[in-house]
Design an enzyme around this catalytic site. Structure first.
Site, mmCIF file in Angstrom:
data_model
loop_
_atom_site.group_PDB
_atom_site.id
_atom_site.type_symbol
_atom_site.label_atom_id
_atom_site.label_comp_id
_atom_site.label_asym_id
_atom_site.label_seq_id
_atom_site.Cartn_x
_atom_site.Cartn_y
_atom_site.Cartn_z
ATOM 1 N N ASP A 1 47.997 36.477 35.563
ATOM 2 C CA ASP A 1 47.014 37.418 36.065
ATOM 3 C C ASP A 1 46.456 38.140 34.826
ATOM 4 O O ASP A 1 47.013 38.020 33.724
ATOM 5 C CB ASP A 1 47.688 38.396 37.029
ATOM 6 C CG ASP A 1 46.730 39.452 37.525
ATOM 7 O OD1 ASP A 1 45.664 39.088 38.042
ATOM 8 O OD2 ASP A 1 47.029 40.651 37.362
ATOM 9 N N ASP B 1 51.486 41.137 38.429
ATOM 10 C CA ASP B 1 51.900 42.543 38.508
ATOM 11 C C ASP B 1 51.693 43.171 39.875
ATOM 12 O O ASP B 1 51.826 44.390 40.017
ATOM 13 C CB ASP B 1 51.129 43.368 37.466
ATOM 14 C CG ASP B 1 49.661 43.553 37.836
ATOM 15 O OD1 ASP B 1 49.204 44.706 37.947
ATOM 16 O OD2 ASP B 1 48.965 42.543 38.027
ATOM 17 N N ASP C 1 44.331 41.768 34.769
ATOM 18 C CA ASP C 1 44.434 43.231 34.806
ATOM 19 C C ASP C 1 45.844 43.661 35.201
ATOM 20 O O ASP C 1 46.376 43.234 36.228
ATOM 21 C CB ASP C 1 43.448 43.796 35.823
ATOM 22 C CG ASP C 1 42.009 43.490 35.458
ATOM 23 O OD1 ASP C 1 41.370 44.343 34.833
ATOM 24 O OD2 ASP C 1 41.542 42.383 35.801
#
Length: 224
Positions: free
Chosen positions: A8, A173, A10
């Protein structure tokens, strides 16, 4: 035998919260709203997406403020424009990111990004951070007709990098990344240095990463 590590963007590779929050606040300020978002305290909204930030800002305006028709759609487009023009003012890679990517590549692993950020913005950000050339594939929110947690963007990222899903795993995240990995039938490592921190362990990922220094060893164990 090498495999593919999919990231991922961000909140995983880079802390983008301050620039995302700044873009949302610019749009909220144009509407005269004063309940602006804080880049540290409200980082979770930043990583939930542009519309989530705008809706939180609207909510802070109080019950006396009525959202004008079409306001969210217009503000979202303005947010993207502001963000694109100021994409890496405060954004920084998390500690150890570059070294981990280099070690993974040196070990023969393919690297890919699968993000719910629009592809053009994701590519621009990776270029600003000087790591775009390290990835063999990039799939953004609008690359396909679907986005995470649908598994198809993940599969496209792996296959675009020249790998196979069976020999891959995801680093992320959020609960979206956890759901994406489950849908794709792969393992997931969630980072403990993002906005939610070690609290992500509640999602029961296959591993928690305390620091990117731990990632190459994890890849060795999972990908052999």
């Amino acid at each position: 035998m090498a495999g593919t590590v999919v990231f991922d963007l961000d909140g995983t590779l880079a802390d983008t919260s301050a620039d995302l929050i700044a873009a949302a606040n610019a749009c909220l300020s144009l509407r005269g709203l004063t309940g602006l978002l804080d880049p540290v305290r409200d980082a979770g909204f930043a990583f939930a997406g542009g519309r989530a930030m705008l809706r939180e800002g609207y909510a802070r305006a109080g019950s006396d403020w009525i959202i004008p028709p079409g306001a969210e759609d217009a503000d979202f487009l303005n947010l993207l424009g502001h963000y694109g023009a100021n994409i890496a003012v405060h954004t920084r890679l998390y500690p150890g990111t570059l070294a981990a990517l280099e070690r993974l590549a040196d070990a023969g692993h393919r690297l890919a990004v699968c993000t719910n950020k629009p592809e053009v913005l994701a590519r621009a950000l990776l270029a600003e951070l000087q790591i775009v050339g390290m990835f063999d594939a990039l799939i953004g929110a609008d690359t396909l007709p679907v986005r995470k947690p649908d598994p198809r963007p993940y599969v496209a990222a792996v296959e675009g990098a020249g790998g196979t899903v069976a020999r891959s795993f995801l680093v992320g995240d959020t609960v979206t990344d956890r759901k994406t990995a489950a849908a794709a039938g792969v393992k997931v490592a969630l980072v403990a240095f993002g906005p939610e921190g070690a609290g992500l362990s509640r999602l029961a990922p296959d591993a928690m990463l305390a620091h990117f220094d731990d990632l190459p060893g994890l890849a060795d164990r999972w990908l052999g």
